[in-house]
Design a protein around this motif. Structure first.
Motif, short mmCIF file in Angstrom:
data_model
loop_
_atom_site.label_atom_id
_atom_site.label_comp_id
_atom_site.label_asym_id
_atom_site.label_seq_id
_atom_site.Cartn_x
_atom_site.Cartn_y
_atom_site.Cartn_z
N UNK A 40 -10.27 12.08 0.43
CA UNK A 40 -9.69 12.85 1.53
C UNK A 40 -9.03 11.94 2.54
N UNK A 41 -7.75 12.20 2.85
CA UNK A 41 -7.07 11.45 3.90
C UNK A 41 -7.34 12.14 5.24
N UNK A 42 -7.47 11.32 6.28
CA UNK A 42 -7.83 11.87 7.59
C UNK A 42 -6.85 11.47 8.67
N UNK A 43 -5.82 10.71 8.33
CA UNK A 43 -4.76 10.40 9.29
C UNK A 43 -3.51 9.94 8.54
N UNK A 44 -2.37 10.11 9.18
CA UNK A 44 -1.10 9.68 8.60
C UNK A 44 -1.11 8.16 8.51
N UNK A 45 -0.73 7.63 7.37
CA UNK A 45 -0.67 6.19 7.18
C UNK A 45 -1.90 5.60 6.53
N UNK A 46 -2.90 6.42 6.24
CA UNK A 46 -4.10 5.91 5.58
C UNK A 46 -3.74 5.51 4.15
N UNK A 50 -6.96 16.81 1.02
CA UNK A 50 -7.76 16.36 -0.11
C UNK A 50 -6.81 15.93 -1.21
N UNK A 51 -7.06 14.76 -1.78
CA UNK A 51 -6.21 14.26 -2.86
C UNK A 51 -6.53 15.02 -4.14
N UNK A 52 -5.53 15.73 -4.67
CA UNK A 52 -5.72 16.44 -5.94
C UNK A 52 -5.41 15.52 -7.12
N UNK A 53 -4.34 14.73 -6.98
CA UNK A 53 -3.99 13.79 -8.05
C UNK A 53 -3.09 12.70 -7.50
N UNK A 54 -3.11 11.56 -8.18
CA UNK A 54 -2.23 10.45 -7.83
C UNK A 54 -1.55 10.00 -9.12
N UNK A 55 -0.21 10.04 -9.14
CA UNK A 55 0.55 9.60 -10.30
C UNK A 55 1.10 8.21 -10.03
N UNK A 56 0.54 7.22 -10.73
CA UNK A 56 0.96 5.83 -10.54
C UNK A 56 1.81 5.33 -11.71
N UNK A 57 2.15 6.21 -12.63
CA UNK A 57 2.82 5.77 -13.87
C UNK A 57 4.17 5.11 -13.60
N UNK A 96 0.83 -1.20 0.00
CA UNK A 96 0.00 0.00 0.00
C UNK A 96 0.86 1.24 0.00
N UNK A 97 0.48 2.23 -0.82
CA UNK A 97 1.05 3.57 -0.71
C UNK A 97 0.21 4.26 0.35
N UNK A 98 0.86 4.90 1.30
CA UNK A 98 0.14 5.47 2.44
C UNK A 98 0.37 6.97 2.54
N UNK A 99 -0.63 7.64 3.12
CA UNK A 99 -0.56 9.08 3.29
C UNK A 99 0.56 9.47 4.25
N UNK A 100 1.29 10.51 3.89
CA UNK A 100 2.31 11.02 4.81
C UNK A 100 1.87 12.33 5.45
N UNK A 101 0.60 12.67 5.30
CA UNK A 101 0.05 13.86 5.94
C UNK A 101 -1.16 13.46 6.79
N UNK A 102 -1.53 14.32 7.74
CA UNK A 102 -2.62 14.01 8.65
C UNK A 102 -4.00 14.28 8.06
N UNK A 103 -4.11 15.31 7.23
CA UNK A 103 -5.43 15.66 6.70
C UNK A 103 -5.24 16.41 5.40
N UNK A 157 3.22 8.93 -6.48
CA UNK A 157 3.28 10.33 -6.06
C UNK A 157 1.86 10.87 -5.90
N UNK A 158 1.58 11.39 -4.71
CA UNK A 158 0.25 11.93 -4.42
C UNK A 158 0.38 13.42 -4.18
N UNK A 159 -0.46 14.20 -4.86
CA UNK A 159 -0.51 15.65 -4.67
C UNK A 159 -1.73 15.96 -3.81
#
Length: 186
Positions: free
Chosen positions: A102-108, A53-60, A44-51, A129-131
């Motif tokens: 929307x991520x709501x905790x680090x590691x989501x 909104x995901x603008x984009x995810x680059x999985x290329x 899993x790719x996990x959030x490195x921020x606490x809160x 890469x998540x923006x």
């Protein structure tokens, strides 16, 4: 008088376990040791921020790696799988296995990588890469119950699924009035 069970002899005594020799000698089989033809591994790719909104995810970059079978974002998984059922008598927000917006905790979890090898899966997950649009983090539970600094779920005002009810000494049976006179007098 009935005979005592065997258990009291075990209390305070060493118990020789039958499985110990094979585990100690490295002959045990753990789930991680199982190898099945065609088996895939997930990371899993996990959030490195606490809160945020995901603008984009680059999985290329992850998708281009040798050994990567598939990469899924939360939005793609939400199209295939319904939210996780929550069995509770209280209202609850939808819970998705992987974050949709929307991520709501680090590691989501924000994305999933499926690969032929666990190390390739982990390496590919690190390449995602998540923006984010940063949102205020909620770190104080007392402030969170007033909706400060942020409301985490749109349908849950002040971050509460159930409104606080007065309780304790001096509270009327219907919970509508609180009279602390007896406590103050004591």
């Amino acid at each position: 008088m009935a005979a005592s069970p065997v258990l009291p002899k075990m209390v305070g005594q060493r118990v020789k376990r039958r499985e110990d020799p094979r585990l100690i000698q490295g002959q045990g089989t753990y789930v991680d040791d199982i190898k099945i033809v065609g088996m895939e591994h997930v990371a899993f790719a996990r959030s490195d921020i606490a809160h945020g909104r995901i603008k984009s995810i680059d999985t290329s970059a992850a998708e281009a790696m040798d050994g990567v079978t598939a990469v899924f974002t939360g939005a793609q998984i939400a199209d295939m799988v319904k939210p996780v059922p929550i069995i509770t008598p209280f209202p609850s927000p939808d819970h998705h296995a992987v974050v949709v917006d929307t991520v709501r905790y680090v590691g989501e979890a924000v994305a999933v990588v499926v690969a032929t090898d666990r190390y390739i899966a982990n390496d590919a997950a690190a390449e995602i890469v998540v923006d984010y649009e940063m949102l205020p983090a909620v770190v104080d539970p007392e402030k969170a119950m007033t909706g400060q600094p942020a409301q985490l779920h749109a349908d849950f005002e002040n971050n509460l699924s159930v409104a606080s009810l007065p309780s304790g000494t001096g509270v009327s049976p219907d919970g509508q009035t609180v009279d602390d006179a007896a406590v103050d007098q004591a």
